[in-house]
Design a protein around this motif. Structure first.
Motif, PDB file in Angstrom:
ATOM      1  N   ALA A  93       1.647  -8.209 -20.783  1.00 16.08           N
ATOM      2  CA  ALA A  93       0.487  -7.974 -19.931  1.00 16.08           C
ATOM      3  C   ALA A  93       1.131  -8.831 -18.869  1.00 16.08           C
ATOM      4  CB  ALA A  93      -0.181  -9.344 -19.847  1.00 16.08           C
ATOM      5  N   LYS A  94       2.086  -8.963 -18.076  1.00 14.16           N
ATOM      6  CA  LYS A  94       2.995  -9.227 -17.462  1.00 14.16           C
ATOM      7  C   LYS A  94       3.647  -7.825 -17.126  1.00 14.16           C
ATOM      8  CE  LYS A  94       4.100 -14.202 -16.809  1.00 14.16           C
ATOM      9  NZ  LYS A  94       5.237 -15.064 -17.589  1.00 14.16           N
ATOM     10  N   VAL A  95       4.233  -7.666 -17.925  1.00 12.83           N
ATOM     11  CA  VAL A  95       4.994  -6.249 -17.768  1.00 12.83           C
ATOM     12  C   VAL A  95       4.252  -5.120 -17.280  1.00 12.83           C
ATOM     13  CG1 VAL A  95       6.502  -4.267 -18.593  1.00 12.83           C
ATOM     14  CG2 VAL A  95       7.264  -6.537 -18.943  1.00 12.83           C
ATOM     15  N   LYS A 125       1.045  -1.536  -0.210  1.00 11.39           N
ATOM     16  CA  LYS A 125      -0.340   0.301  -0.092  1.00 11.39           C
ATOM     17  C   LYS A 125       0.434   1.294   0.191  1.00 11.39           C
ATOM     18  CE  LYS A 125      -3.731  -2.607   0.053  1.00 11.39           C
ATOM     19  NZ  LYS A 125      -3.989  -2.986  -0.958  1.00 11.39           N
ATOM     20  N   LYS A 126       1.772   1.127  -0.137  1.00 11.97           N
ATOM     21  CA  LYS A 126       3.340   2.353   0.098  1.00 11.97           C
ATOM     22  C   LYS A 126       3.124   2.457  -1.640  1.00 11.97           C
ATOM     23  CE  LYS A 126       3.283   1.812   3.885  1.00 11.97           C
ATOM     24  NZ  LYS A 126       4.811   1.912   5.287  1.00 11.97           N
ATOM     25  N   PRO A 127       3.904   3.595  -1.814  1.00  6.15           N
ATOM     26  CA  PRO A 127       3.852   3.769  -3.034  1.00  6.15           C
ATOM     27  C   PRO A 127       5.254   3.250  -3.784  1.00  6.15           C
ATOM     28  CG  PRO A 127       3.807   6.251  -1.915  1.00  6.15           C
ATOM     29  CD  PRO A 127       3.860   5.009  -0.731  1.00  6.15           C
ATOM     30  N   ILE A 128       5.054   2.320  -4.759  1.00  2.27           N
ATOM     31  CA  ILE A 128       6.460   1.768  -5.528  1.00  2.27           C
ATOM     32  C   ILE A 128       6.998   2.868  -6.646  1.00  2.27           C
ATOM     33  CG2 ILE A 128       6.723  -0.040  -6.307  1.00  2.27           C
ATOM     34  CD1 ILE A 128       4.445  -1.478  -4.768  1.00  2.27           C
ATOM     35  N   SER A 129       7.954   2.922  -6.660  1.00  2.00           N
ATOM     36  CA  SER A 129       9.150   2.910  -8.082  1.00  2.00           C
ATOM     37  C   SER A 129      10.089   1.708  -8.423  1.00  2.00           C
ATOM     38  CB  SER A 129       9.677   4.439  -7.990  1.00  2.00           C
ATOM     39  OG  SER A 129      11.246   4.197  -9.474  1.00  2.00           O
ATOM     40  N   TYR A 185       1.245  -1.282 -13.804  1.00  5.54           N
ATOM     41  CA  TYR A 185       0.211  -0.549 -13.189  1.00  5.54           C
ATOM     42  C   TYR A 185       0.009  -0.242 -11.999  1.00  5.54           C
ATOM     43  CZ  TYR A 185      -4.359  -0.236 -11.934  1.00  5.54           C
ATOM     44  OH  TYR A 185      -5.961  -0.006 -11.562  1.00  5.54           O
ATOM     45  N   ASN A 186       1.026  -1.105 -11.371  1.00  5.72           N
ATOM     46  CA  ASN A 186       1.135  -1.226  -9.966  1.00  5.72           C
ATOM     47  C   ASN A 186       2.149  -0.118  -8.882  1.00  5.72           C
ATOM     48  OD1 ASN A 186      -1.063  -3.140  -8.667  1.00  5.72           O
ATOM     49  ND2 ASN A 186      -0.352  -4.565 -10.194  1.00  5.72           N
ATOM     50  N   CYS A 187       2.886   0.550 -10.082  1.00  7.14           N
ATOM     51  CA  CYS A 187       3.799   1.056  -9.616  1.00  7.14           C
ATOM     52  C   CYS A 187       3.131   2.559  -9.513  1.00  7.14           C
ATOM     53  CB  CYS A 187       4.987   0.599 -10.050  1.00  7.14           C
ATOM     54  SG  CYS A 187       5.389  -0.326  -9.539  1.00  7.14           S
ATOM     55  N   LYS A 188       3.758   3.575  -9.079  1.00  5.61           N
ATOM     56  CA  LYS A 188       3.328   4.891  -9.353  1.00  5.61           C
ATOM     57  C   LYS A 188       4.994   5.693 -10.259  1.00  5.61           C
ATOM     58  CE  LYS A 188       1.718   7.489  -6.237  1.00  5.61           C
ATOM     59  NZ  LYS A 188       1.563   9.157  -5.653  1.00  5.61           N
ATOM     60  N   SER A 189       6.148   4.587 -10.488  1.00  6.88           N
ATOM     61  CA  SER A 189       6.996   5.357 -11.258  1.00  6.88           C
ATOM     62  C   SER A 189       7.708   4.741 -11.743  1.00  6.88           C
ATOM     63  CB  SER A 189       8.001   6.040 -10.430  1.00  6.88           C
ATOM     64  OG  SER A 189       9.373   6.638 -10.696  1.00  6.88           O
ATOM     65  N   VAL A 190       7.743   4.273 -12.990  1.00  5.24           N
ATOM     66  CA  VAL A 190       8.565   3.741 -13.265  1.00  5.24           C
ATOM     67  C   VAL A 190       9.853   4.490 -13.892  1.00  5.24           C
ATOM     68  CG1 VAL A 190       8.637   1.579 -15.434  1.00  5.24           C
ATOM     69  CG2 VAL A 190       6.623   1.918 -14.443  1.00  5.24           C
ATOM     70  N   ALA A 232       2.207   0.346 -23.844  1.00  6.02           N
ATOM     71  CA  ALA A 232       1.389   1.242 -23.823  1.00  6.02           C
ATOM     72  C   ALA A 232       1.450   1.217 -22.059  1.00  6.02           C
ATOM     73  CB  ALA A 232       0.184   1.191 -24.208  1.00  6.02           C
ATOM     74  N   ILE A 233       2.496   1.909 -21.902  1.00  8.24           N
ATOM     75  CA  ILE A 233       2.885   2.211 -19.965  1.00  8.24           C
ATOM     76  C   ILE A 233       2.699   4.185 -20.646  1.00  8.24           C
ATOM     77  CG2 ILE A 233       4.302   2.493 -18.515  1.00  8.24           C
ATOM     78  CD1 ILE A 233       4.895  -0.134 -19.554  1.00  8.24           C
ATOM     79  N   PRO A 234       1.940   4.537 -19.533  1.00 12.24           N
ATOM     80  CA  PRO A 234       2.079   6.052 -20.084  1.00 12.24           C
ATOM     81  C   PRO A 234       2.827   7.114 -19.658  1.00 12.24           C
ATOM     82  CG  PRO A 234      -0.257   5.266 -18.548  1.00 12.24           C
ATOM     83  CD  PRO A 234       1.086   3.687 -18.804  1.00 12.24           C
ATOM     84  N   ALA A 235       3.326   7.947 -20.189  1.00 14.58           N
ATOM     85  CA  ALA A 235       4.957   8.633 -21.163  1.00 14.58           C
ATOM     86  C   ALA A 235       5.527   8.999 -19.361  1.00 14.58           C
ATOM     87  CB  ALA A 235       4.945   9.705 -21.594  1.00 14.58           C
ATOM     88  N   HIS A 236       3.708   9.397 -18.878  1.00 18.30           N
ATOM     89  CA  HIS A 236       4.633  10.340 -17.566  1.00 18.30           C
ATOM     90  C   HIS A 236       4.400   9.774 -15.969  1.00 18.30           C
ATOM     91  CE1 HIS A 236       0.440   8.763 -15.519  1.00 18.30           C
ATOM     92  NE2 HIS A 236      -0.005   9.414 -17.156  1.00 18.30           N
TER      93      HIS A 236
END
Length: 783
Positions: A176-178, A156-160, A183-188, A204-208
């Protein structure tokens, strides 16, 4: 009539200024004394430390990501230990098999399905942990992919998450795995723009959500190559190097098959193969790959040209091997290898690189920074090596370009970029606070000969051919005075004498000073072609400063400085250059406390009056300045009038000082920090300036002026801006890159449009030290 009109304008301006600044003027209790009994020290607001749990492999486990994580955490601690704390969850592929240091607070056995849920629960229950940073490699979780993804859902904590591998053209299951991981991380975080592009286009991971933070590299002192070759029994050899944990994917045999053609033109070549066999490879197939390489060496008759160094080298030794390397070879046969730490480390040591076309290489190697050859093509590799070995100028040029290309990736800059990510994803407000570097005179000492401080450096090596200047030696004298006042280190006295002697050397019988001296100690023609008023003003500033410290120093220093000053005093009033007058007022302000007379006080007033008159003539409601432009050393002007007020108590001086300083600060500060006037294009009234060409000397002068105004008036704004100003050197600037080099103790020569100027000359290094020694009086926390 003309004089009457000017007088009316002057008086009207005085009245307006009095109304604006009367509260600040009244707040100052002793208007006739420059001694301010102010003992307060600046202390930034201390935040509760933000704890970050880093899930990663970690030393003593021998793997690239373990080394990467240790380097990153070390850099983050050095930069932000008053803002963040770091704990490591070490990854193990089975029951614990390594003994860890205190960084490691827990261990995750990636083969045990139940351990993932247990760790997620512990993270959620631990109120201290605010952010989770995961170093990801698919091989870490290959037997427990499902449990790892569920773990990401549960936390439940922010994940990078940092993807160390990004594979293009995935099938639907892998895609789908990636996507679930992201999806479950706030930052990549990825390390190349190519990897970012793949995540956006193929997954198709959002650039932002994606941040590109290049693999960190070490700052090195760039030791002498020949000295290092002697140390490692490589004298007279042309050295090729590759390093890393050995596996067949390194394709080192490609180089072995290229060596016969290289030896034909460079029989002195030596190929260093540095590194142990990868632990996983050793576990599965033993030393099969190394034995194949050794057999190939014998088969090709290369025993005198290949050296195996079968160990996992400590970082200092590794960096020395890379610094003695003439050409670094990266021969991996994996086209999908996104990034290589070995490649990055070689670049940080200024190695010309020949590499196969992995994405990392294609992104950073251009014609002027290296050579790319096809996978497993020994003939192309030999041609590239021979080209570099036979062209010393090309090899040297590539080396310098490589350094310039890689400097932005220094671990210190990587720490800055990660801190911005933490600030962005945190659920509570974080304001990272920079640690104060230890005071380091190493580069100043290195730049100083028995004559004085040398003017320029090539990277961090003194360039004696550039000679010496009075400007640099005057500033160096002030910096060394400040250091001696702080430390009472008697070694400083040797350098103080050197800089003072240089000022004496530059004085003419007339009392004036020359500025430029060549390496043979002759005055140069540049003294005839340049206005030397500013240099004369800086000499007076330095002389006055050391004289004001009379109780601290042996009498010989004060006697010598005063003797030089007495010869210079009679001609000072002939100087009308704005900044020269400001420097002179600063110098006489200090001088007045020890040997000052009514005559020197009158000189201060005469020059201050000239500056006030200039201000009245040029200033307007929207341009409160002495000239119709802002150029260099701008903060010296209002500071000089503040000093004149402290000596004389004349209200006009403080009013103009406050008005002009307020205007200057409005032109150089914003919510983002400080951006001083460019040396590429001055700021003309009604026009703009360039967003680059920022010089350390301008930042240093600004900080010193803020310090003086703060000491005199105790205005909170000045205190805050002092901290912002100093942090410019540490990375709080337009490019978010360090300007001070903690490895050498030097300071880069400037902040250009897209990069820092790597040279660490006298002006920038002394300017940093002046700023660092000034801020020392106010900080209470240290690195």
């Amino acid at each position: 009539m003309k004089n009457e009109k000017n007088t009316d304008q002057f008086n009207a301006g005085n009245n307006r200024l009095t109304e604006l600044f009367q509260p600040e003027v009244s707040a100052y209790r002793k208007t006739t004394s420059k001694k301010v009994p102010h003992k307060a020290r600046l202390v930034e607001h201390v935040n509760e430390l933000t704890e970050i749990l880093v899930i990663t492999s970690y030393p003593p486990r021998e793997c690239g990501i373990a080394t990467y994580s240790e380097d990153l955490i070390t850099a983050l601690k050095k930069k932000f230990s008053t803002s963040f704390s770091f704990k490591v969850c070490a990854l193990e592929a089975g029951p614990k098999s390594h003994r860890y240091n205190n960084d490691v607070s827990c261990i995750l056995d990636t083969t045990d399905a139940q351990e993932f849920a247990k760790l997620a629960h512990e993270i959620n229950q631990n109120e201290q942990i605010k952010i989770v940073l995961i170093q990801h490699e698919f091989g870490f979780y290959r037997t427990r992919e499902k449990e790892f993804i569920e773990f990401l859902f549960d936390v439940k904590k922010p994940i990078s998450i940092v993807f160390h591998s990004v594979l293009p053209h995935p099938d639907e299951i892998f895609r789908a795995k990636v996507r679930m991981i992201a999806y479950n991380c706030k930052s990549v975080i990825v390390m190349t723009h190519h990897a970012s592009q793949i995540l956006v286009e193929d997954y198709a991971i959002p650039a932002h959500k994606i941040s590109v933070i290049p693999h960190g590299t070490h700052l090195v002192a760039h030791l002498d190559k020949d000295t290092l070759k002697d140390k490692y029994a490589l004298k007279g050899r042309k050295v090729l190097t590759t390093f890393g944990l050995l596996s067949s994917g390194k394709s080192i045999e490609t180089t072995l098959h290229a060596l016969p053609d290289i030896i034909k033109t460079s029989p002195e070549v030596m190929f260093l193969i540095i590194g142990k066999t990868h632990p996983e490879v050793l576990k599965n197939e033993g030393e099969k790959y190394r034995e194949m390489l050794e057999s190939t060496v014998i088969k090709l008759g290369l025993q005198e040209h290949v050296r195996f160094i079968n160990s996992f080298l400590a970082l200092p030794a590794l960096l020395e091997y890379l610094q003695l390397t003439d050409v670094y070879l990266f021969t991996t046969n994996d086209p999908n290898q996104a990034v290589s730490g070995t490649f990055a480390y070689a670049m940080s040591c200024a190695c010309p690189i020949i590499s196969t076309p992995i994405p990392h290489a294609k992104e950073v190697l251009t014609e002027d920074t290296g050579i790319i050859f096809d996978f497993k093509n020994s003939q192309q590799l030999a041609l590239g090596v021979n080209r570099l070995f036979n062209d010393d100028a090309l090899r040297k040029n590539i080396s310098l370009n490589t350094l310039q290309k890689i400097i932005s990736t220094a671990w210190e800059n990587s720490a800055l970029a990660h801190a911005k990510v933490f600030e962005k994803i945190s659920t509570h407000k974080i304001t990272p606070q920079y640690n104060l570097p230890a005071i380091d005179l190493s580069h100043l000492v290195k730049m100083t000969t028995q004559v004085g401080i040398i003017q320029f450096a090539k990277i961090n090596q003194p360039d004696l051919s550039s000679g010496y200047t009075l400007d640099d030696n005057a500033r160096a004298l002030i910096a060394m005075c400040m250091h001696y006042e702080l430390t009472a280190d008697h070694n400083d006295l040797v350098y103080l004498q050197t800089y003072l002697n240089f000022i004496k050397r530059c004085q003419l019988p007339s009392g004036r000073f020359e500025n430029y001296v060549d390496k043979n100690l002759n005055f140069t023609q540049q003294n005839r072609e340049t206005n030397l008023d500013d240099a004369n003003g800086r000499a007076i500033w330095a002389l006055g400063f050391i004289i004001s410290k009379e109780p601290l120093f042996p009498a010989r220093f004060i006697i010598q400085a005063n003797a030089i000053m007495l010869v210079a005093l009679p001609q000072l009033e002939e100087i009308h250059s704005t900044r020269a007058m400001a420097f002179i007022i600063k110098g006489l302000y200090y001088y007045q406390d020890v040997f000052g007379t009514e005559a020197t006080k009158r000189t201060i007033e005469k020059m201050a009056n000239r500056m006030v008159q200039m201000y009245k003539h040029e200033s307007s409601e929207k341009w409160e300045w002495f000239e119709s432009y802002l150029t260099y050393a701008n903060s010296i002007l209002p500071e000089a009038l503040l000093n004149a007020w402290l000596i004389t108590g004349k209200k006009t001086y403080i009013e103009v000082a406050l008005a002009s300083f307020r205007f200057l600060l409005s032109q150089t500060f914003s919510e983002k920090g400080i951006k001083v006037i460019s040396n590429k294009k001055w700021l003309l009234r009604g026009k703009g300036t360039d967003n680059f060409g920022e010089q350390p000397i301008e930042v240093s002068y600004t900080l010193m002026a803020l310090s003086k105004f703060y000491d005199a008036l105790e205005t909170h704004e000045y205190r805050e801006k002092m901290l912002t100003t100093f942090n410019w050197f540490l990375g709080k600037n337009r490019l978010h890159q360090i300007i001070y080099n903690p490895c050498t103790g030097g300071c880069y020569d400037g902040l250009e449009e897209h990069n820092v100027n790597l040279n660490q000359g006298a002006e920038s290094t002394v300017s940093y030290l002046l700023a660092r020694l000034t801020i020392e009086r106010y900080y209470t926390s240290y690195e």
